[in-house]
Design an enzyme around this catalytic site. Structure first.
Site, short mmCIF file in Angstrom:
data_model
loop_
_atom_site.label_atom_id
_atom_site.label_comp_id
_atom_site.label_asym_id
_atom_site.label_seq_id
_atom_site.Cartn_x
_atom_site.Cartn_y
_atom_site.Cartn_z
CD GLU A 73 -3.00 1.42 2.58
OE1 GLU A 73 -3.16 0.25 3.17
OE2 GLU A 73 -3.61 2.28 2.19
CE LYS A 252 -6.11 -1.13 5.23
NZ LYS A 252 -5.00 -0.72 4.51
CG ASP A 268 0.39 -16.93 11.35
OD1 ASP A 268 -0.17 -15.78 10.84
OD2 ASP A 268 0.49 -17.74 11.62
P1 NDP Z 1 8.15 -23.63 15.47
O1 NDP Z 1 7.72 -24.74 15.22
O2 NDP Z 1 9.95 -23.46 14.51
O3 NDP Z 1 8.90 -24.36 16.94
C1 NDP Z 1 9.86 -22.77 17.13
C2 NDP Z 1 11.75 -23.64 16.72
O4 NDP Z 1 12.78 -22.64 17.71
C3 NDP Z 1 11.39 -24.92 17.74
O5 NDP Z 1 12.19 -26.01 17.20
C4 NDP Z 1 12.49 -24.50 19.15
O6 NDP Z 1 13.88 -25.45 19.80
C5 NDP Z 1 13.64 -23.31 18.27
N1 NDP Z 1 14.09 -22.47 18.99
C6 NDP Z 1 15.38 -22.83 18.77
N2 NDP Z 1 15.70 -21.22 20.50
C7 NDP Z 1 14.74 -20.88 20.73
C8 NDP Z 1 14.61 -19.86 21.37
N3 NDP Z 1 15.24 -19.29 22.34
N4 NDP Z 1 12.77 -20.10 22.41
C9 NDP Z 1 12.00 -20.79 21.78
N5 NDP Z 1 11.91 -21.47 20.80
C10 NDP Z 1 13.66 -21.49 20.01
O7 NDP Z 1 7.62 -22.43 15.34
P2 NDP Z 1 6.96 -21.99 16.12
O8 NDP Z 1 6.50 -22.89 17.27
O9 NDP Z 1 7.30 -20.63 17.08
O10 NDP Z 1 5.87 -22.27 15.39
C11 NDP Z 1 5.55 -20.90 14.18
C12 NDP Z 1 5.10 -21.49 13.36
O11 NDP Z 1 3.50 -21.90 13.68
C13 NDP Z 1 4.13 -20.32 12.43
O12 NDP Z 1 4.59 -20.54 10.96
C14 NDP Z 1 2.71 -20.67 12.51
O13 NDP Z 1 2.47 -20.12 10.87
C15 NDP Z 1 2.26 -21.77 12.62
N6 NDP Z 1 0.95 -22.55 13.14
C16 NDP Z 1 0.47 -21.31 13.56
C17 NDP Z 1 -0.87 -21.08 14.05
C18 NDP Z 1 -1.78 -20.44 14.96
O14 NDP Z 1 -1.79 -19.29 14.36
N7 NDP Z 1 -3.31 -20.83 14.75
C19 NDP Z 1 -1.52 -23.21 13.76
C20 NDP Z 1 -0.28 -23.72 13.40
C21 NDP Z 1 0.86 -23.28 13.37
P3 NDP Z 1 13.12 -26.65 20.20
O15 NDP Z 1 12.21 -27.81 19.63
O16 NDP Z 1 14.84 -27.26 20.16
O17 NDP Z 1 12.38 -26.25 21.34
#
Ligand code: NDP
Length: 411
Positions: A73, A252, A268
């Site tokens: 935009e 908005k 997201d």
């Molecule tokens: P991830 O699944 O990528 O999880 C976070 C990752 O970051 C984990 O693998 C974690 O490692 C790693 N990590 C490394 N350092 C850190 C730290 N300091 N703190 C926290 N985590 C760390 O992403 P999210 O769980 O954040 O989920 C976000 C995604 O999910 C977005 O793409 C979103 O679009 C999507 N999503 C959204 C939904 C909704 O909003 N309703 C529903 C489903 C998906 P480790 O595994 O070792 O802990």
């Protein structure tokens, strides 16, 4: 062969045939191919790009930030930068946040609320252990499932709410994993029909509040009295407190800024938008996110929004441009990123309201809208400045006029 079984070349060939793409159109899909993006979504065809610009300086909690913003935009980045300029003159934005937790829900029907409530209280420690065992790394870094509460939704519907600290991530996947583990355990406890387990995007435990205090003089604008501008901003804002039609439009505008930074930082934006708009309705009526008040000398602005954004996870570590944007932002924690996003929302709102109560929104918008209009009628990049000039002098800057002026220019 089913579409999802095709490789990229086969998918493109199929679309080329069904859509009757010209060679130049097919080239667009080919030139924007990205091997990384192909891994990110299903049935991948190409990569769709949007413009990215920079808000060059916004002071948040006494620190200067350059903020990448992604938006299609015109005038959003200019307005945010102008709002930030005024806010910086007033000492910048002060941001505070509540605890940063996400909510997971285990949703049960045919339940007796008291029975579920008692079970959750009695077995709280066991349930927390089960949840954390499903994603132990989050517990190890100091996060994970912290406590569990219950809400009676009426008619035998119950929500078991899991309060989860997701540390530096937004945490959707982590929350879903933990929630499903708790749901599986509860299935064996005879507390009702466990329908599903999923995070809630209404992140009321990740609230961020940004405040500014602006001496009237920072609002100065040629031809207008700064005191009047402040008073009219407060008045304009009062309409949004009373009227959802106006509140929706004001919000908005706030989201123009918030979404642009959420996108640039690889977060997201659907999750953030859903949460923020639901939060705006928390009192039963949809209201403005930003509140403006004033005293004799100063205009005060405040925004509170749920901002469960991450600096790791999701696409953040995958998309090279997102990684570069984090380098520009220089943020070190999810809280710091959330603070900047709230501050940009406030700057965006200040700029919009100031324009609305002075020269009107179109005066500032038109220069940029005319550029888009020129491009829309097929002007080349070199022709745009001349066509914009001509459109500024035309009685009606519409598509037909733009086309006519372009034809005349080329004769
Ligand atoms: P991830 O699944 O990528 O999880 C976070 C990752 O970051 C984990 O693998 C974690 O490692 C790693 N990590 C490394 N350092 C850190 C730290 N300091 N703190 C926290 N985590 C760390 O992403 P999210 O769980 O954040 O989920 C976000 C995604 O999910 C977005 O793409 C979103 O679009 C999507 N999503 C959204 C939904 C909704 O909003 N309703 C529903 C489903 C998906 P480790 O595994 O070792 O802990």
């Amino acid at each position: 062969m089913k579409f999802h079984q095709m490789n990229w070349q086969q998918r493109l060939a199929a679309i080329e045939t069904t859509a009757n793409l010209e060679a130049s159109e097919k080239d667009l899909f080919i030139n924007n191919y990205s091997a990384i993006n192909e891994q990110m979504v299903e049935n991948y065809l190409t990569s769709f790009t949007l413009p990215e610009g920079i808000l060059p300086n916004i002071v948040v909690n006494n620190q200067q930030y350059q903020v990448p913003m992604v938006t299609e935009e015109p005038s959003v980045i200019a307005a945010a930068s102008n709002g930030a300029r005024m806010i910086n003159m007033g000492g910048g934005v002060k941001v505070t946040s509540t605890s940063r937790e996400m909510l997971g829900q285990v949703l049960i029907n045919e339940a007796h609320f008291t029975a579920v409530h008692e079970l959750v209280n009695q077995q709280q420690t066991t349930l927390i252990s089960i949840g954390n065992a499903a994603h132990p790394s989050m517990l190890q870094r100091g996060g994970g499932l912290k406590r569990i509460t219950t809400r009676d939704l009426g008619d035998g519907f119950v929500s078991v709410d899991l309060h989860i600290d997701t540390q530096a991530a937004m945490g959707a996947n982590v929350v879903n994993t933990i929630s499903e583990a708790v749901a599986n355990y509860l299935r064996g406890q005879n507390v009702g029909n466990i329908v599903m387990a999923i995070l809630s995007n209404l992140a009321t435990e990740s609230l961020v509040t940004a405040r500014v205090a602006l001496p009237f003089k920072v609002l100065a604008k040629a031809g207008f009295n700064a005191n009047d501008i402040a008073q009219r901003i407060v008045l304009a804002n009062q309409f949004s407190q009373r009227d959802p039609y106006r509140a929706t439009t004001e919000n908005k505008g706030v989201m123009n800024g918030i979404d642009a930074v959420v996108m640039a930082s690889g977060n997201d934006w659907r999750a953030i938008s859903a949460g923020i708009h639901a939060f705006a309705s928390r009192e039963g009526q949809y209201r403005n996110l930003v509140t403006w008040t004033h005293d004799e000398t100063t205009l005060y602005g405040e925004i509170t929004v749920p901002l469960p954004v991450g600096v790791v996870g999701g696409s953040i570590g995958i998309v090279p441009l997102v990684k570069a944007n984090h380098k520009i932002l220089q943020v070190h924690s999810a809280n710091e990123l959330a603070a900047i996003i709230a501050a940009v929302g406030l700057a965006q709102n200040l700029s919009a309201l100031r324009a609305l109560v002075t020269s009107g929104i179109q005066a500032g918008h038109m220069q940029l809208q005319l550029k888009s209009l020129a491009l829309a009628v097929g002007a080349t990049i070199d022709e745009v400045p001349t066509l914009v000039n001509k459109l500024q002098q035309a009685t009606h800057a519409d598509m037909q006029t733009a086309q006519q002026l372009l034809t005349e220019m080329r004769e």
